[in-house]
Motif scaffolding. Structure first.
Motif, mmCIF file in Angstrom:
data_model
loop_
_atom_site.group_PDB
_atom_site.id
_atom_site.type_symbol
_atom_site.label_atom_id
_atom_site.label_comp_id
_atom_site.label_asym_id
_atom_site.label_seq_id
_atom_site.Cartn_x
_atom_site.Cartn_y
_atom_site.Cartn_z
ATOM 1 N N MET A 58 0.843 -1.195 0.000
ATOM 2 C CA MET A 58 0.000 0.000 0.000
ATOM 3 C C MET A 58 0.875 1.239 0.000
ATOM 4 O O MET A 58 1.839 1.311 0.764
ATOM 5 C CB MET A 58 -0.898 0.031 1.232
ATOM 6 C CG MET A 58 -2.020 -0.921 1.203
ATOM 7 S SD MET A 58 -3.069 -0.635 2.650
ATOM 8 C CE MET A 58 -4.190 -1.993 2.461
ATOM 9 N N PRO A 59 0.539 2.221 -0.829
ATOM 10 C CA PRO A 59 1.284 3.479 -0.787
ATOM 11 C C PRO A 59 1.037 4.196 0.543
ATOM 12 O O PRO A 59 0.001 4.008 1.195
ATOM 13 C CB PRO A 59 0.722 4.282 -1.957
ATOM 14 C CG PRO A 59 -0.395 3.507 -2.533
ATOM 15 C CD PRO A 59 -0.491 2.192 -1.845
ATOM 16 N N LEU A 60 1.993 5.013 0.945
ATOM 17 C CA LEU A 60 1.878 5.711 2.233
ATOM 18 C C LEU A 60 0.618 6.558 2.324
ATOM 19 O O LEU A 60 0.029 6.674 3.399
ATOM 20 C CB LEU A 60 3.117 6.566 2.489
ATOM 21 C CG LEU A 60 4.377 5.787 2.847
ATOM 22 C CD1 LEU A 60 5.547 6.737 3.026
ATOM 23 C CD2 LEU A 60 4.172 4.943 4.089
ATOM 24 N N GLN A 61 0.196 7.142 1.224
ATOM 25 C CA GLN A 61 -1.026 7.945 1.234
ATOM 26 C C GLN A 61 -2.228 7.087 1.651
ATOM 27 O O GLN A 61 -3.069 7.535 2.429
ATOM 28 C CB GLN A 61 -1.257 8.550 -0.145
ATOM 29 C CG GLN A 61 -2.497 9.408 -0.241
ATOM 30 C CD GLN A 61 -2.680 9.968 -1.654
ATOM 31 O OE1 GLN A 61 -1.834 9.821 -2.520
ATOM 32 N NE2 GLN A 61 -3.797 10.608 -1.874
ATOM 33 N N ASP A 62 -2.291 5.860 1.172
ATOM 34 C CA ASP A 62 -3.388 4.961 1.547
ATOM 35 C C ASP A 62 -3.251 4.504 2.991
ATOM 36 O O ASP A 62 -4.253 4.364 3.702
ATOM 37 C CB ASP A 62 -3.440 3.752 0.613
ATOM 38 C CG ASP A 62 -3.897 4.114 -0.793
ATOM 39 O OD1 ASP A 62 -4.307 5.277 -1.012
ATOM 40 O OD2 ASP A 62 -3.841 3.233 -1.673
ATOM 41 N N VAL A 63 -2.031 4.269 3.434
ATOM 42 C CA VAL A 63 -1.800 3.893 4.830
ATOM 43 C C VAL A 63 -2.290 5.021 5.738
ATOM 44 O O VAL A 63 -2.956 4.781 6.750
ATOM 45 C CB VAL A 63 -0.315 3.579 5.098
ATOM 46 C CG1 VAL A 63 -0.068 3.313 6.577
ATOM 47 C CG2 VAL A 63 0.148 2.402 4.249
ATOM 48 N N LYS A 64 -1.988 6.251 5.345
ATOM 49 C CA LYS A 64 -2.422 7.405 6.136
ATOM 50 C C LYS A 64 -3.951 7.465 6.222
ATOM 51 O O LYS A 64 -4.514 7.719 7.282
ATOM 52 C CB LYS A 64 -1.871 8.695 5.522
ATOM 53 C CG LYS A 64 -2.029 9.915 6.410
ATOM 54 C CD LYS A 64 -1.426 11.148 5.762
ATOM 55 C CE LYS A 64 -0.026 11.337 6.245
ATOM 56 N NZ LYS A 64 0.563 12.629 5.869
ATOM 57 N N ARG A 65 -4.606 7.190 5.100
ATOM 58 C CA ARG A 65 -6.080 7.167 5.107
ATOM 59 C C ARG A 65 -6.614 6.070 6.017
ATOM 60 O O ARG A 65 -7.599 6.263 6.723
ATOM 61 C CB ARG A 65 -6.606 6.996 3.687
ATOM 62 C CG ARG A 65 -6.421 8.268 2.858
ATOM 63 C CD ARG A 65 -6.817 8.115 1.430
ATOM 64 N NE ARG A 65 -8.220 7.776 1.246
ATOM 65 C CZ ARG A 65 -8.713 7.288 0.113
ATOM 66 N NH1 ARG A 65 -7.927 7.096 -0.937
ATOM 67 N NH2 ARG A 65 -9.994 7.001 0.014
ATOM 68 N N MET A 66 -5.962 4.920 6.006
ATOM 69 C CA MET A 66 -6.367 3.816 6.885
ATOM 70 C C MET A 66 -6.204 4.218 8.349
ATOM 71 O O MET A 66 -7.079 3.956 9.171
ATOM 72 C CB MET A 66 -5.527 2.567 6.598
ATOM 73 C CG MET A 66 -5.688 1.987 5.215
ATOM 74 S SD MET A 66 -7.213 1.088 4.995
ATOM 75 C CE MET A 66 -6.836 -0.402 5.864
ATOM 76 N N LEU A 67 -5.097 4.864 8.652
ATOM 77 C CA LEU A 67 -4.854 5.298 10.033
ATOM 78 C C LEU A 67 -5.880 6.344 10.469
ATOM 79 O O LEU A 67 -6.352 6.319 11.605
ATOM 80 C CB LEU A 67 -3.430 5.842 10.167
ATOM 81 C CG LEU A 67 -2.320 4.797 10.079
ATOM 82 C CD1 LEU A 67 -0.966 5.463 9.919
ATOM 83 C CD2 LEU A 67 -2.334 3.878 11.297
ATOM 84 N N LEU A 83 -10.879 2.059 -1.273
ATOM 85 C CA LEU A 83 -9.421 2.168 -1.288
ATOM 86 C C LEU A 83 -8.796 0.791 -1.555
ATOM 87 O O LEU A 83 -7.902 0.667 -2.401
ATOM 88 C CB LEU A 83 -8.939 2.713 0.063
ATOM 89 C CG LEU A 83 -7.451 2.931 0.226
ATOM 90 C CD1 LEU A 83 -7.205 4.212 1.005
ATOM 91 C CD2 LEU A 83 -6.828 1.771 0.952
ATOM 92 N N ILE A 84 -9.270 -0.225 -0.879
ATOM 93 C CA ILE A 84 -8.742 -1.579 -1.062
ATOM 94 C C ILE A 84 -9.077 -2.092 -2.459
ATOM 95 O O ILE A 84 -8.247 -2.731 -3.108
ATOM 96 C CB ILE A 84 -9.273 -2.533 0.028
ATOM 97 C CG1 ILE A 84 -8.749 -2.125 1.407
ATOM 98 C CG2 ILE A 84 -8.920 -3.984 -0.286
ATOM 99 C CD1 ILE A 84 -7.232 -2.152 1.545
ATOM 100 N N GLU A 85 -10.269 -1.795 -2.941
ATOM 101 C CA GLU A 85 -10.658 -2.223 -4.288
ATOM 102 C C GLU A 85 -9.742 -1.581 -5.337
ATOM 103 O O GLU A 85 -9.297 -2.247 -6.283
ATOM 104 C CB GLU A 85 -12.116 -1.871 -4.571
ATOM 105 C CG GLU A 85 -12.647 -2.442 -5.861
ATOM 106 C CD GLU A 85 -12.620 -3.966 -5.910
ATOM 107 O OE1 GLU A 85 -12.300 -4.494 -7.007
ATOM 108 O OE2 GLU A 85 -12.898 -4.623 -4.899
ATOM 109 N N ALA A 86 -9.435 -0.310 -5.176
ATOM 110 C CA ALA A 86 -8.530 0.377 -6.105
ATOM 111 C C ALA A 86 -7.131 -0.238 -6.038
ATOM 112 O O ALA A 86 -6.464 -0.421 -7.064
ATOM 113 C CB ALA A 86 -8.482 1.870 -5.795
#
Length: 141
Positions: A58-67, A83-86
């Motif tokens: 996962m890119p850091l931007q997505d990790v940040k959204r998850m957090l 996000l996961i589907e993308a």
């Protein structure tokens, strides 16, 4: 715990931990009187979460959204599902590219008749042809 111990326990490099702090993925550690950072168990847990997400590529931007989502326990998880589907679509696309690369490399490998000298190597000859813009087995015209 200090940053070195956090690094050892989490398997995350010290510089990466500092980077995650600067980027807001990891909450800043309290400072001791001597200026050393003092990390807590929740830092270790968050690093484990980040590391797991990164292991999933996962890119850091997505990790940040998850957090961010984790801090909103009543939020709708539809955004995270999208996000996961993308991310899954991205992985599938990369798999297709890797499969095409595999076919090209197999074709290139098949150009080798017999191992021998460089000027007689079918692989080198194919790569030279491709670099000169001529059609080759790995990139048919």
């Amino acid at each position: 715990m200090r940053i070195g111990q956090l690094s050892q326990l989490s398997g995350v490099e010290v510089e990466t931990i500092r980077f995650y702090e600067r980027e807001g993925l990891l909450q800043r550690a309290e400072r001791e009187a001597n200026g050393y950072r003092r990390y807590q168990q929740d830092h270790l847990q968050r690093l484990a979460f980040i590391r797991h997400c990164r292991a999933l590529d996962m890119p850091l931007q997505d990790v940040k959204r998850m957090l961010q989502f984790m801090t909103q326990p009543t939020a709708d998880c539809g955004d995270i599902d999208r996000l996961i589907e993308a991310h899954l679509e991205n992985v599938r696309s990369r798999l297709q590219s890797l499969q095409a690369l595999e076919v090209q490399l197999c074709s290139l490998r098949d150009q080798c008749g017999q191992p021998g000298r460089g000027e007689q190597c079918g692989i080198v000859q194919e790569l030279e042809s491709a670099s000169k813009g001529r059609s080759c087995a790995c990139h048919p015209a």
